[in-house]
Design a protein around this motif. Structure first.
Motif, PDB file in Angstrom:
ATOM      1  N   UNK A   4      14.182  13.968 -12.489  1.00 10.14           N
ATOM      2  CA  UNK A   4      13.541  13.698 -11.220  1.00 10.14           C
ATOM      3  C   UNK A   4      14.647  13.385 -10.202  1.00 10.14           C
ATOM      4  N   UNK A   5      14.635  14.094  -9.116  1.00  8.33           N
ATOM      5  CA  UNK A   5      15.673  13.907  -8.104  1.00  8.33           C
ATOM      6  C   UNK A   5      15.358  12.691  -7.234  1.00  8.33           C
ATOM      7  N   UNK A   6      16.377  12.233  -6.536  1.00  5.99           N
ATOM      8  CA  UNK A   6      16.210  11.096  -5.632  1.00  5.99           C
ATOM      9  C   UNK A   6      15.263  11.464  -4.483  1.00  5.99           C
ATOM     10  N   UNK A   7      15.306  12.717  -4.064  1.00  6.50           N
ATOM     11  CA  UNK A   7      14.409  13.180  -2.996  1.00  6.50           C
ATOM     12  C   UNK A   7      12.955  13.071  -3.422  1.00  6.50           C
ATOM     13  N   UNK A   8      12.657  13.538  -4.622  1.00  8.05           N
ATOM     14  CA  UNK A   8      11.284  13.501  -5.117  1.00  8.05           C
ATOM     15  C   UNK A   8      10.815  12.066  -5.335  1.00  8.05           C
ATOM     16  N   UNK A   9      11.678  11.236  -5.906  1.00  8.81           N
ATOM     17  CA  UNK A   9      11.327   9.835  -6.133  1.00  8.81           C
ATOM     18  C   UNK A   9      11.080   9.115  -4.810  1.00  8.81           C
ATOM     19  N   UNK A  10      11.928   9.369  -3.825  1.00  7.76           N
ATOM     20  CA  UNK A  10      11.735   8.765  -2.509  1.00  7.76           C
ATOM     21  C   UNK A  10      10.462   9.236  -1.844  1.00  7.76           C
ATOM     22  N   UNK A  11      10.142  10.506  -2.010  1.00  8.88           N
ATOM     23  CA  UNK A  11       8.919  11.058  -1.444  1.00  8.88           C
ATOM     24  C   UNK A  11       7.685  10.401  -2.070  1.00  8.88           C
ATOM     25  N   UNK A  12       7.687  10.280  -3.380  1.00  7.39           N
ATOM     26  CA  UNK A  12       6.538   9.669  -4.064  1.00  7.39           C
ATOM     27  C   UNK A  12       6.388   8.189  -3.714  1.00  7.39           C
ATOM     28  N   UNK A  13       7.498   7.453  -3.730  1.00 12.16           N
ATOM     29  CA  UNK A  13       7.428   6.024  -3.394  1.00 12.16           C
ATOM     30  C   UNK A  13       7.026   5.822  -1.936  1.00 12.16           C
ATOM     31  N   UNK A  14       7.531   6.658  -1.054  1.00 10.84           N
ATOM     32  CA  UNK A  14       7.146   6.564   0.352  1.00 10.84           C
ATOM     33  C   UNK A  14       5.667   6.828   0.570  1.00 10.84           C
ATOM     34  N   UNK A  15       5.148   7.834  -0.120  1.00 10.73           N
ATOM     35  CA  UNK A  15       3.710   8.118  -0.018  1.00 10.73           C
ATOM     36  C   UNK A  15       2.868   6.968  -0.554  1.00 10.73           C
ATOM     37  N   UNK A  16       3.327   6.366  -1.644  1.00 10.87           N
ATOM     38  CA  UNK A  16       2.590   5.247  -2.225  1.00 10.87           C
ATOM     39  C   UNK A  16       2.598   4.035  -1.286  1.00 10.87           C
ATOM     40  N   UNK A  17       3.738   3.748  -0.686  1.00 12.99           N
ATOM     41  CA  UNK A  17       3.824   2.625   0.253  1.00 12.99           C
ATOM     42  C   UNK A  17       2.949   2.877   1.478  1.00 12.99           C
ATOM     43  N   UNK A  18       2.976   4.091   2.001  1.00 12.53           N
ATOM     44  CA  UNK A  18       2.147   4.399   3.164  1.00 12.53           C
ATOM     45  C   UNK A  18       0.653   4.383   2.824  1.00 12.53           C
ATOM     46  N   UNK A  19       0.303   4.796   1.620  1.00 10.14           N
ATOM     47  CA  UNK A  19      -1.100   4.715   1.195  1.00 10.14           C
ATOM     48  C   UNK A  19      -1.553   3.260   1.127  1.00 10.14           C
ATOM     49  N   UNK A  20      -0.683   2.415   0.572  1.00  5.29           N
ATOM     50  CA  UNK A  20      -0.997   0.980   0.496  1.00  5.29           C
ATOM     51  C   UNK A  20      -1.155   0.401   1.901  1.00  5.29           C
ATOM     52  N   UNK A  21      -0.224   0.729   2.798  1.00  2.00           N
ATOM     53  CA  UNK A  21      -0.279   0.192   4.159  1.00  2.00           C
ATOM     54  C   UNK A  21      -1.536   0.666   4.891  1.00  2.00           C
ATOM     55  N   UNK A  22      -1.915   1.907   4.696  1.00  2.00           N
ATOM     56  CA  UNK A  22      -3.114   2.432   5.349  1.00  2.00           C
ATOM     57  C   UNK A  22      -4.372   1.712   4.860  1.00  2.00           C
ATOM     58  N   UNK A  23      -4.488   1.534   3.555  1.00  2.00           N
ATOM     59  CA  UNK A  23      -5.664   0.854   3.009  1.00  2.00           C
ATOM     60  C   UNK A  23      -5.675  -0.615   3.419  1.00  2.00           C
ATOM     61  N   UNK A  24      -4.489  -1.262   3.423  1.00  2.00           N
ATOM     62  CA  UNK A  24      -4.420  -2.657   3.857  1.00  2.00           C
ATOM     63  C   UNK A  24      -4.854  -2.785   5.312  1.00  2.00           C
ATOM     64  N   UNK A  25      -4.422  -1.846   6.168  1.00  2.00           N
ATOM     65  CA  UNK A  25      -4.796  -1.881   7.582  1.00  2.00           C
ATOM     66  C   UNK A  25      -6.304  -1.717   7.756  1.00  2.00           C
ATOM     67  N   UNK A  26      -6.904  -0.817   6.988  1.00  2.00           N
ATOM     68  CA  UNK A  26      -8.357  -0.643   7.052  1.00  2.00           C
ATOM     69  C   UNK A  26      -9.069  -1.917   6.596  1.00  2.00           C
ATOM     70  N   UNK A  27      -8.588  -2.501   5.521  1.00  2.00           N
ATOM     71  CA  UNK A  27      -9.195  -3.751   5.042  1.00  2.00           C
ATOM     72  C   UNK A  27      -9.040  -4.857   6.077  1.00  2.00           C
ATOM     73  N   UNK A  28      -7.869  -4.942   6.700  1.00  2.00           N
ATOM     74  CA  UNK A  28      -7.595  -5.998   7.667  1.00  2.00           C
ATOM     75  C   UNK A  28      -8.463  -5.851   8.913  1.00  2.00           C
ATOM     76  N   UNK A  29      -8.622  -4.625   9.393  1.00  2.00           N
ATOM     77  CA  UNK A  29      -9.379  -4.403  10.623  1.00  2.00           C
ATOM     78  C   UNK A  29     -10.884  -4.435  10.414  1.00  2.00           C
TER      79      UNK A  29
END
Length: 67
Positions: free
Chosen positions: A1-26
């Protein structure tokens, strides 16, 4: 697994978490950040995060965006 792919997956996971947290918060926690964190870590929040993450991955694969 390349660093690019790992960064892409972790970034998507963090943004998914932030999006759901924002919906819950609002919408559900009435601007109470502690309640939003509690709701995000509940089983329904985890399913919402996972679903959002997987929808993003599927959309990327069908459009040919990932190398």
């Amino acid at each position: 697994m390349s660093a690019y792919l790992l960064g892409n997956l972790l970034g998507r996971l963090v943004l998914s978490y932030a999006l759901i947290w924002l919906v819950m918060w609002l919408m559900l926690a009435r601007l109470n950040w502690r309640d939003a964190f509690r709701r995000t870590h509940h089983w329904s929040g985890v399913i919402a995060i996972t679903t959002t993450f997987l929808i993003g991955l599927i959309a990327t694969q069908t459009n040919g965006g990932a190398p």
